[in-house]
Design an enzyme around this catalytic site. Structure first.
Site, mmCIF file in Angstrom:
data_model
loop_
_atom_site.group_PDB
_atom_site.id
_atom_site.type_symbol
_atom_site.label_atom_id
_atom_site.label_comp_id
_atom_site.label_asym_id
_atom_site.label_seq_id
_atom_site.Cartn_x
_atom_site.Cartn_y
_atom_site.Cartn_z
ATOM 1 N N ASP A 20 7.633 -8.910 -26.261
ATOM 2 C CA ASP A 20 6.973 -7.608 -26.284
ATOM 3 C C ASP A 20 8.086 -6.554 -26.394
ATOM 4 O O ASP A 20 8.574 -6.279 -27.488
ATOM 5 C CB ASP A 20 6.137 -7.511 -24.993
ATOM 6 C CG ASP A 20 5.251 -6.282 -24.934
ATOM 7 O OD1 ASP A 20 5.390 -5.386 -25.763
ATOM 8 O OD2 ASP A 20 4.401 -6.206 -24.023
ATOM 9 N N ARG A 49 -4.536 -18.337 -18.995
ATOM 10 C CA ARG A 49 -3.528 -19.191 -19.661
ATOM 11 C C ARG A 49 -4.181 -20.387 -20.342
ATOM 12 O O ARG A 49 -3.663 -20.922 -21.317
ATOM 13 C CB ARG A 49 -2.508 -19.723 -18.651
ATOM 14 C CG ARG A 49 -1.640 -18.662 -18.004
ATOM 15 C CD ARG A 49 -0.492 -19.329 -17.252
ATOM 16 N NE ARG A 49 0.126 -18.446 -16.272
ATOM 17 C CZ ARG A 49 1.044 -17.528 -16.546
ATOM 18 N NH1 ARG A 49 1.462 -17.368 -17.784
ATOM 19 N NH2 ARG A 49 1.551 -16.788 -15.585
HETATM 20 P P1 IMP Z 1 8.887 -8.265 -22.533
HETATM 21 O O1 IMP Z 1 10.012 -8.419 -21.523
HETATM 22 O O2 IMP Z 1 8.352 -6.859 -22.579
HETATM 23 O O3 IMP Z 1 9.240 -8.791 -23.901
HETATM 24 O O4 IMP Z 1 7.665 -9.095 -22.008
HETATM 25 C C1 IMP Z 1 7.809 -10.400 -21.715
HETATM 26 C C2 IMP Z 1 6.755 -10.971 -20.819
HETATM 27 O O5 IMP Z 1 5.702 -10.046 -20.500
HETATM 28 C C3 IMP Z 1 6.115 -12.110 -21.536
HETATM 29 O O6 IMP Z 1 6.853 -13.309 -21.372
HETATM 30 C C4 IMP Z 1 4.755 -12.146 -20.899
HETATM 31 O O7 IMP Z 1 4.801 -12.896 -19.717
HETATM 32 C C5 IMP Z 1 4.459 -10.694 -20.576
HETATM 33 N N1 IMP Z 1 3.647 -10.061 -21.632
HETATM 34 C C6 IMP Z 1 4.020 -9.146 -22.542
HETATM 35 N N2 IMP Z 1 2.990 -8.809 -23.355
HETATM 36 C C7 IMP Z 1 1.928 -9.563 -22.945
HETATM 37 C C8 IMP Z 1 0.570 -9.690 -23.397
HETATM 38 O O8 IMP Z 1 0.070 -9.051 -24.351
HETATM 39 N N3 IMP Z 1 -0.213 -10.590 -22.710
HETATM 40 C C9 IMP Z 1 0.251 -11.325 -21.671
HETATM 41 N N4 IMP Z 1 1.513 -11.242 -21.224
HETATM 42 C C10 IMP Z 1 2.351 -10.361 -21.852
#
Ligand code: IMP
Length: 177
Positions: A104, A166
């Site tokens: 994300d 999940r």
């Molecule tokens: P990041 O550090 O912002 O890239 O987010 C990483 C983590 O946030 C992922 O491994 C997910 O566990 C959670 N995450 C981010 N976006 C989503 C989503 O749309 N649905 C569910 N979990 C998300």
């Protein structure tokens, strides 16, 4: 339609479409890593589904292990401190492929890669089931992505909403009413 913690989610990517996307990404991984005896490192909890689906499509010698990212909320306003836990293997000289459920902002995967780099692997690549390209703006390349999704919240196939969802087949997206 399913309801998880009072939020409604609707089917977005069907299991067959997701399967086909994983087939393609697995073929690319096999082409690049078939001779390198890589170590796949799944980031728990979300990556368990992608890790299993990817591994069953790979017929060459490889290893898999799992790590977790623990967040500690410090007293400083700088936010949470993240720590990589559970790495048992020596990764020095190994070709490591980090497995994620979704990238994300990329903060999580960036942290994992930085922690792994200190242990001197031969190479590090990232494979993620999903990527939100509208959000992800870091320089670190995400080498293998099964599917890209727009910037809305999704669950299923390992991804959760506060612990739930999940287990859902395919990918569901949140319904904003
Ligand atoms: P990041 O550090 O912002 O890239 O987010 C990483 C983590 O946030 C992922 O491994 C997910 O566990 C959670 N995450 C981010 N976006 C989503 C989503 O749309 N649905 C569910 N979990 C998300």
């Amino acid at each position: 339609m399913v309801t998880l913690h009072n939020e409604r989610f609707e089917p977005y990517i069907g299991p067959a479409e997701l399967d086909a996307a994983i087939d393609k990404v697995a073929a690319r991984v096999a082409a690049q890593y078939g001779e390198l005896m890589p170590l796949f490192l799944g980031v728990l909890n979300g990556s368990y589904f992608f890790a299993a689906e990817l591994m069953k499509r790979l017929a060459f010698p490889c290893e898999i292990s799992f790590v977790k990212v623990a967040s500690y909320h410090g007293t400083r306003s700088s936010g949470s401190v993240k720590q990589l836990i559970g790495l048992q293997e020596s990764i020095a000289g190994r070709h490591v492929v980090v497995l994620e459920d979704i990238v994300d902002t990329g903060n999580t995967v960036m942290h994992v890669v930085e922690a792994l780099r200190e242990k001197r692997p031969a190479s590090i690549a990232i494979a993620s089931l999903l990527l939100k390209p509208d959000v992800y703006k870091k320089d670190l390349p995400i080498d293998f992505v099964a599917m890209e999704v727009p910037n809305f919240f999704v669950v299923g196939s390992g991804l959760d909403h506060d612990g739930l969802g999940r287990n859902l087949p395919g990918i569901y997206r949140i319904v904003n009413s």
